[in-house]
Design a protein around this motif. Structure first.
Motif, PDB file in Angstrom:
ATOM      1  N   ALA A 123       0.852  -1.192   0.000  1.00 25.02           N
ATOM      2  CA  ALA A 123       0.000   0.000   0.000  1.00 25.02           C
ATOM      3  C   ALA A 123       0.888   1.243   0.000  1.00 25.02           C
ATOM      4  O   ALA A 123       2.024   1.213   0.495  1.00 25.02           O
ATOM      5  CB  ALA A 123      -0.891   0.002   1.229  1.00 25.02           C
ATOM      6  N   PHE A 124       0.383   2.330  -0.578  1.00 24.03           N
ATOM      7  CA  PHE A 124       1.104   3.598  -0.509  1.00 24.03           C
ATOM      8  C   PHE A 124       0.125   4.746  -0.536  1.00 24.03           C
ATOM      9  O   PHE A 124      -1.009   4.613  -0.987  1.00 24.03           O
ATOM     10  CB  PHE A 124       2.139   3.744  -1.637  1.00 24.03           C
ATOM     11  CG  PHE A 124       1.565   3.739  -3.036  1.00 24.03           C
ATOM     12  CD1 PHE A 124       0.961   4.871  -3.573  1.00 24.03           C
ATOM     13  CD2 PHE A 124       1.653   2.600  -3.821  1.00 24.03           C
ATOM     14  CE1 PHE A 124       0.448   4.871  -4.865  1.00 24.03           C
ATOM     15  CE2 PHE A 124       1.144   2.582  -5.118  1.00 24.03           C
ATOM     16  CZ  PHE A 124       0.548   3.722  -5.637  1.00 24.03           C
ATOM     17  N   SER A 125       0.586   5.878  -0.059  1.00 27.73           N
ATOM     18  CA  SER A 125      -0.150   7.132  -0.102  1.00 27.73           C
ATOM     19  C   SER A 125       0.907   8.221  -0.167  1.00 27.73           C
ATOM     20  O   SER A 125       1.710   8.373   0.757  1.00 27.73           O
ATOM     21  CB  SER A 125      -1.022   7.275   1.145  1.00 27.73           C
ATOM     22  OG  SER A 125      -1.856   8.401   1.020  1.00 27.73           O
ATOM     23  N   LEU A 126       0.938   8.951  -1.285  1.00 27.04           N
ATOM     24  CA  LEU A 126       1.996   9.937  -1.525  1.00 27.04           C
ATOM     25  C   LEU A 126       1.413  11.250  -2.041  1.00 27.04           C
ATOM     26  O   LEU A 126       0.371  11.258  -2.700  1.00 27.04           O
ATOM     27  CB  LEU A 126       2.987   9.409  -2.569  1.00 27.04           C
ATOM     28  CG  LEU A 126       3.866   8.217  -2.178  1.00 27.04           C
ATOM     29  CD1 LEU A 126       4.576   7.658  -3.402  1.00 27.04           C
ATOM     30  CD2 LEU A 126       4.873   8.635  -1.120  1.00 27.04           C
ATOM     31  N   PRO A 127       2.140  12.356  -1.796  1.00 31.01           N
ATOM     32  CA  PRO A 127       1.706  13.631  -2.374  1.00 31.01           C
ATOM     33  C   PRO A 127       1.845  13.595  -3.894  1.00 31.01           C
ATOM     34  O   PRO A 127       2.785  12.997  -4.426  1.00 31.01           O
ATOM     35  CB  PRO A 127       2.658  14.657  -1.750  1.00 31.01           C
ATOM     36  CG  PRO A 127       3.801  13.886  -1.201  1.00 31.01           C
ATOM     37  CD  PRO A 127       3.329  12.486  -0.975  1.00 31.01           C
ATOM     38  N   ASN A 128       0.886  14.232  -4.580  1.00 27.49           N
ATOM     39  CA  ASN A 128       0.928  14.252  -6.043  1.00 27.49           C
ATOM     40  C   ASN A 128       1.157  15.660  -6.581  1.00 27.49           C
ATOM     41  O   ASN A 128       1.077  16.645  -5.849  1.00 27.49           O
ATOM     42  CB  ASN A 128      -0.345  13.619  -6.623  1.00 27.49           C
ATOM     43  CG  ASN A 128      -1.599  14.391  -6.275  1.00 27.49           C
ATOM     44  OD1 ASN A 128      -1.643  15.618  -6.350  1.00 27.49           O
ATOM     45  ND2 ASN A 128      -2.652  13.667  -5.889  1.00 27.49           N
ATOM     46  N   SER A 171      -3.341   7.468  -3.358  1.00 25.73           N
ATOM     47  CA  SER A 171      -3.069   6.207  -2.675  1.00 25.73           C
ATOM     48  C   SER A 171      -3.360   5.042  -3.608  1.00 25.73           C
ATOM     49  O   SER A 171      -4.196   5.161  -4.516  1.00 25.73           O
ATOM     50  CB  SER A 171      -3.966   6.060  -1.446  1.00 25.73           C
ATOM     51  OG  SER A 171      -3.768   7.125  -0.550  1.00 25.73           O
ATOM     52  N   LEU A 172      -2.708   3.922  -3.348  1.00 23.65           N
ATOM     53  CA  LEU A 172      -3.023   2.726  -4.117  1.00 23.65           C
ATOM     54  C   LEU A 172      -4.502   2.371  -3.923  1.00 23.65           C
ATOM     55  O   LEU A 172      -5.171   1.936  -4.861  1.00 23.65           O
ATOM     56  CB  LEU A 172      -2.122   1.555  -3.699  1.00 23.65           C
ATOM     57  CG  LEU A 172      -2.342   0.247  -4.453  1.00 23.65           C
ATOM     58  CD1 LEU A 172      -2.161   0.434  -5.958  1.00 23.65           C
ATOM     59  CD2 LEU A 172      -1.406  -0.832  -3.930  1.00 23.65           C
ATOM     60  N   ALA A 173      -5.030   2.613  -2.729  1.00 21.90           N
ATOM     61  CA  ALA A 173      -6.434   2.322  -2.430  1.00 21.90           C
ATOM     62  C   ALA A 173      -7.394   3.087  -3.350  1.00 21.90           C
ATOM     63  O   ALA A 173      -8.522   2.642  -3.581  1.00 21.90           O
ATOM     64  CB  ALA A 173      -6.736   2.643  -0.978  1.00 21.90           C
ATOM     65  N   ALA A 185       9.794  -0.301  -0.749  1.00 22.58           N
ATOM     66  CA  ALA A 185       8.779  -1.340  -0.587  1.00 22.58           C
ATOM     67  C   ALA A 185       8.547  -2.111  -1.887  1.00 22.58           C
ATOM     68  O   ALA A 185       8.219  -3.296  -1.865  1.00 22.58           O
ATOM     69  CB  ALA A 185       7.470  -0.732  -0.092  1.00 22.58           C
ATOM     70  N   TYR A 186       8.730  -1.430  -3.014  1.00 25.49           N
ATOM     71  CA  TYR A 186       8.533  -2.047  -4.325  1.00 25.49           C
ATOM     72  C   TYR A 186       9.836  -2.565  -4.926  1.00 25.49           C
ATOM     73  O   TYR A 186       9.860  -2.984  -6.080  1.00 25.49           O
ATOM     74  CB  TYR A 186       7.866  -1.046  -5.280  1.00 25.49           C
ATOM     75  CG  TYR A 186       6.368  -0.983  -5.115  1.00 25.49           C
ATOM     76  CD1 TYR A 186       5.521  -1.601  -6.025  1.00 25.49           C
ATOM     77  CD2 TYR A 186       5.787  -0.330  -4.031  1.00 25.49           C
ATOM     78  CE1 TYR A 186       4.142  -1.551  -5.878  1.00 25.49           C
ATOM     79  CE2 TYR A 186       4.416  -0.276  -3.866  1.00 25.49           C
ATOM     80  CZ  TYR A 186       3.596  -0.896  -4.798  1.00 25.49           C
ATOM     81  OH  TYR A 186       2.231  -0.867  -4.642  1.00 25.49           O
ATOM     82  N   ALA A 187      10.930  -2.521  -4.148  1.00 25.20           N
ATOM     83  CA  ALA A 187      12.261  -2.962  -4.599  1.00 25.20           C
ATOM     84  C   ALA A 187      12.744  -2.143  -5.794  1.00 25.20           C
ATOM     85  O   ALA A 187      13.507  -2.627  -6.628  1.00 25.20           O
ATOM     86  CB  ALA A 187      12.274  -4.456  -4.907  1.00 25.20           C
TER      87      ALA A 187
END
Length: 162
Positions: free
Chosen positions: A13-18, A25-27, A103-105
């Motif tokens: 999961a992620f939540s980042l500024p755009n 967020s991925l959600a 997290a995503y390598a």
């Protein structure tokens, strides 16, 4: 470095500024297929080529049921300029602390002209409607990657009429 993601596992999961001044967020893409691509630096030649290829292929990707999100370690202000300069019509997210890339390598050891350093590994992760990794591609090329991804996903390419 985090182990590379493999098809079938749950996408982190992620939540980042755009670049639009909000948060993505991925959600936000629950129930949809989403292509998450990691690129090293906005407004550099290779990253511009890749970002514009995604922009120019967005119609065919959307018609095949895919959303697109780009993630880089750039600050939001630089992403805003990138979006404006190149008319990018999908979310660009800022991962300044590299947490999502890790997290995503997509963050790790790189080699360039014999020098070893830590940095963003150009990567593309396709996430299915259930939030699981469908495709994980690492060390992709900036040029030609979107066309290859479309072939891999069996998407008929069409260029947006802009």
């Amino acid at each position: 470095m985090t182990e590379r993601l493999v098809p079938g596992e749950l996408a982190p999961a992620f939540s980042l500024p755009n670049a639009a001044g909000g948060t993505t967020s991925l959600a936000d893409f629950a129930g949809q297929q989403v292509i998450v691509f990691f690129y090293p630096a906005a407004m550099t030649p290779g990253c511009t080529k890749q970002a514009c290829d995604f922009r120019d292929s967005l119609a065919s990707l959307k018609s095949a049921g895919y959303a697109v999100v780009g993630i880089s370690p750039d600050p939001v202000a630089k992403l805003e300029k990138f979006v404006a300069r190149d008319a990018l019509s999908y979310p660009l997210l800022s991962d300044e602390d590299h947490a999502v890339a890790l997290a995503y390598a997509a963050w790790g050891e790189k080699k360039n002209y014999g020098k070893v350093y830590e940095g963003l590994i150009r990567s593309t992760i396709v996430i299915d409607e259930t939030g699981k990794v469908a495709v994980a591609q690492y060390n992709v090329r900036a040029t030609g990657h979107v066309a290859k991804l479309q072939r891999d996903l069996k998407i008929e390419p069409k260029i947006d009429a802009a």
